[in-house]
Design a protein around this motif. Sequence first.
Motif, mmCIF file in Angstrom:
data_model
loop_
_atom_site.group_PDB
_atom_site.id
_atom_site.type_symbol
_atom_site.label_atom_id
_atom_site.label_comp_id
_atom_site.label_asym_id
_atom_site.label_seq_id
_atom_site.Cartn_x
_atom_site.Cartn_y
_atom_site.Cartn_z
ATOM 1 N N HIS A 1 -3.123 -3.182 -1.359
ATOM 2 C CA HIS A 1 -4.437 -2.715 -1.102
ATOM 3 C C HIS A 1 -4.996 -3.015 0.302
ATOM 4 O O HIS A 1 -6.003 -3.500 0.613
ATOM 5 N N LYS A 2 -3.852 -2.708 1.092
ATOM 6 C CA LYS A 2 -4.442 -2.780 2.506
ATOM 7 C C LYS A 2 -4.615 -1.557 3.160
ATOM 8 O O LYS A 2 -5.550 -1.573 4.156
ATOM 9 N N VAL A 3 -4.417 -0.481 2.426
ATOM 10 C CA VAL A 3 -5.143 0.761 2.812
ATOM 11 C C VAL A 3 -5.516 1.369 1.528
ATOM 12 O O VAL A 3 -5.163 1.057 0.369
ATOM 13 N N ASP A 4 -6.458 2.308 1.635
ATOM 14 C CA ASP A 4 -6.770 3.131 0.604
ATOM 15 C C ASP A 4 -6.220 4.345 -0.064
ATOM 16 O O ASP A 4 -5.918 4.699 -1.059
ATOM 17 N N ILE A 5 -5.727 5.012 0.864
ATOM 18 C CA ILE A 5 -4.858 6.258 0.834
ATOM 19 C C ILE A 5 -3.582 6.106 1.445
ATOM 20 O O ILE A 5 -3.433 5.569 2.751
ATOM 21 N N GLY A 6 -2.485 6.899 1.100
ATOM 22 C CA GLY A 6 -1.338 6.999 1.844
ATOM 23 C C GLY A 6 -0.648 8.386 1.652
ATOM 24 O O GLY A 6 -0.846 8.968 0.672
ATOM 25 N N ILE A 7 0.004 8.651 2.718
ATOM 26 C CA ILE A 7 0.826 9.838 2.799
ATOM 27 C C ILE A 7 2.179 9.498 3.079
ATOM 28 O O ILE A 7 2.588 8.800 4.122
ATOM 29 N N SER A 8 3.449 9.704 2.175
ATOM 30 C CA SER A 8 4.732 9.439 2.387
ATOM 31 C C SER A 8 5.506 10.401 1.642
ATOM 32 O O SER A 8 5.035 11.382 1.099
ATOM 33 N N LEU A 9 6.877 10.011 1.655
ATOM 34 C CA LEU A 9 7.705 10.779 1.004
ATOM 35 C C LEU A 9 7.645 10.599 -0.471
ATOM 36 O O LEU A 9 7.121 9.400 -0.870
ATOM 37 N N GLN A 10 7.918 11.462 -1.136
ATOM 38 C CA GLN A 10 7.564 11.483 -2.614
ATOM 39 C C GLN A 10 8.485 10.260 -3.306
ATOM 40 O O GLN A 10 9.683 10.461 -3.084
ATOM 41 N N GLY A 11 7.900 9.393 -4.150
ATOM 42 C CA GLY A 11 8.665 8.590 -4.756
ATOM 43 C C GLY A 11 8.843 8.536 -6.430
ATOM 44 O O GLY A 11 8.225 9.820 -6.669
ATOM 45 N N LEU A 12 9.222 7.669 -6.978
ATOM 46 C CA LEU A 12 9.552 7.721 -8.567
ATOM 47 C C LEU A 12 7.916 7.672 -8.955
ATOM 48 O O LEU A 12 7.251 6.807 -8.406
ATOM 49 N N PRO A 13 7.701 8.138 -10.079
ATOM 50 C CA PRO A 13 6.509 8.104 -10.872
ATOM 51 C C PRO A 13 6.243 6.476 -10.833
ATOM 52 O O PRO A 13 6.904 5.782 -11.411
ATOM 53 N N ASP A 14 5.065 6.166 -10.732
ATOM 54 C CA ASP A 14 4.618 4.765 -10.742
ATOM 55 C C ASP A 14 3.239 4.587 -11.345
ATOM 56 O O ASP A 14 2.279 5.239 -10.970
ATOM 57 N N LYS A 15 3.016 4.024 -12.696
ATOM 58 C CA LYS A 15 2.002 4.095 -13.162
ATOM 59 C C LYS A 15 0.763 3.413 -12.297
ATOM 60 O O LYS A 15 -0.560 3.653 -12.651
ATOM 61 N N ARG A 16 0.870 2.443 -11.423
ATOM 62 C CA ARG A 16 -0.112 1.962 -10.667
ATOM 63 C C ARG A 16 -0.690 2.823 -9.559
ATOM 64 O O ARG A 16 -1.486 2.494 -9.112
#
Length: 303
Positions: A137-152
């Motif tokens: 929760h240090k940022v609201d939105i992120g753009i990164s390389l696609q990761g594994l599905p994460d329910k969070r």
Amino acid sequence: MDTRNIQYFMAVFEHLHFTRAAEALGISQPTLSQQIRFLEAELGMPLFDRIGKKVVATEAGQLLRLYGAKMLQAESDAKSAIKDLLHGERGTVRLAVLPSDLDFQLVPLFVQFKSKFPDIRLQVISTIFVHEEVLNHKVDIGISLQGLPDKRLVQIPLGREFYQLFVHSASELADRKEIALQELKDHPLVMYPKGFLGRDLVDAVCRKEGFELDTVMETGSATSLLQLVSAGVGAAIQPEGLLRRMPERTDIKMIPIAEPAPVRHLELIYSADRFISGAHRQLTNGLIDFFNGPEKRGSEEPL
């Protein structure tokens, strides 16, 4: 529990040092120590072990860090929701992006965003730990390389981008229409250090083909890599969009890499359990358009 005391606790947990935490909070160290004692008394368990000058979180402290972050985020979300109701397209959005995308792609989008939404404050940080910044929760939105599905997380694909070879225009490779990764085994290369997302992605493709690439120099900055290519130190393997937004350069040429070519899949992420304000939605929509929409066809109006 008073959320103010939770904030005090989180500061001590982050710094593991009462004096530094007090300085970060702008309060005195005795005041901070007293508030932590009040919190420990309320919970009936110590939150930190104080071993000489060393501070270590207890098991109870580890648990409170997990739930305390959610408490503070819930309070922030409630305030944001009410402000959003009052003011509409106002507020602050915190965005984490990969360093190369910030340096070479996204600034023109931010200029357009500010022009269209002048009352929205945008805070952008450059980091390779985008997922961690969002989950903490240090940022609201992120753009990164696609990761594994994460329910969070809410994970929105932002398309793919192939890597190409960047060479000096005077290089013996400059006239090539295409090149295979295996041909670069003995060619001088400048790349990110191992452990950087882009380097690991390229190395994974090479390992799958049964070889490794060697480097003559490594740096963690895309800007530095381009400067090294421009100086003739070596060639670099970078995403094809790295120079998309820059004025045309005559000193550097891009050569497509033959299959199997490294390719990066980007995604936009934000926490699944948090309030998304109107300001957040405006930026999210603009980013999705930028990567997936008209921008890919050359439009200058992605927002």
